[in-house]
Scaffold this active site. Structure first.
Site, mmCIF file in Angstrom:
data_model
loop_
_atom_site.group_PDB
_atom_site.id
_atom_site.type_symbol
_atom_site.label_atom_id
_atom_site.label_comp_id
_atom_site.label_asym_id
_atom_site.label_seq_id
_atom_site.Cartn_x
_atom_site.Cartn_y
_atom_site.Cartn_z
ATOM 1 N N ARG A 13 -20.293 -27.114 -76.834
ATOM 2 C CA ARG A 13 -20.096 -27.680 -75.425
ATOM 3 C C ARG A 13 -20.906 -26.960 -74.663
ATOM 4 O O ARG A 13 -21.717 -27.350 -73.749
ATOM 5 C CB ARG A 13 -18.640 -27.708 -75.025
ATOM 6 N N LEU A 27 -15.095 -23.160 -66.462
ATOM 7 C CA LEU A 27 -14.106 -24.002 -67.214
ATOM 8 C C LEU A 27 -14.534 -24.636 -68.443
ATOM 9 O O LEU A 27 -14.702 -25.615 -68.743
ATOM 10 C CB LEU A 27 -13.845 -25.361 -66.378
ATOM 11 N N PRO A 28 -14.883 -23.190 -69.512
ATOM 12 C CA PRO A 28 -14.929 -23.850 -70.848
ATOM 13 C C PRO A 28 -13.963 -24.681 -71.340
ATOM 14 O O PRO A 28 -13.036 -24.411 -71.156
ATOM 15 C CB PRO A 28 -15.276 -22.387 -71.211
ATOM 16 N N HIS A 29 -14.591 -25.886 -72.003
ATOM 17 C CA HIS A 29 -13.638 -26.769 -72.835
ATOM 18 C C HIS A 29 -14.523 -27.484 -73.806
ATOM 19 O O HIS A 29 -15.725 -27.403 -73.623
ATOM 20 C CB HIS A 29 -12.901 -27.607 -71.599
ATOM 21 N N PRO A 30 -13.732 -28.165 -74.668
ATOM 22 C CA PRO A 30 -14.605 -28.702 -75.830
ATOM 23 C C PRO A 30 -15.033 -30.221 -75.009
ATOM 24 O O PRO A 30 -14.551 -30.475 -73.937
ATOM 25 C CB PRO A 30 -13.279 -29.003 -76.828
#
Length: 128
Positions: A13, A27-30
């Site tokens: 991502r 806001l790290p997120h898949p």
């Protein structure tokens, strides 16, 4: 269920584009929800001891991370939107940076969420 899979998905991502925002927050997120990788949806809050370059649009180093992982699309979008609203007024980041304990961070986040929920409830009541 699959921490390595989650880590790889997060790296993939970030290769698409940084999840860093202005103001030292990311806001790290898949890219997509992970129903077969997670036991349940969650958010992890981390404050780096030393800020790191994470690709923020303002060029600032990043020190606050809100890792968002959701089982389904609805939860994924809800969590990201709620965090975005909580961060929008500019108070959450500085308050977390000043917090001395994990309990204080939880209280600060809960208070920010209550402000957002109150705003949402007030906004929907006024539009009737």
């Amino acid at each position: 269920y699959d921490p390595a899979g989650l880590g790889e998905t997060l790296r993939a991502r970030e290769e698409i584009g940084s999840t860093a925002l202005a103001g030292g927050v990311a806001l790290p997120h898949p890219h997509q929800p992970m129903p077969y990788t997670l036991a349940e949806s969650f958010v992890v809050v981390a404050r780096a001891v030393s800020p790191v370059p994470f690709g923020a649009p303002d060029g600032r180093l990043t020190d606050l991370f809100f890792l968002v992982a959701a089982e389904d699309q609805k939860a994924h979008l809800h969590l990201l939107a709620r965090l975005g609203r909580m961060l929008a007024d500019g108070r959450l980041g500085p308050a977390i940076r000043e917090a001395g304990t994990p309990d204080e961070v939880r209280r600060i986040i809960r208070d920010a969420e209550c402000r957002v929920i109150g705003t949402l409830n007030t906004g929907s009541a006024s539009s009737r």
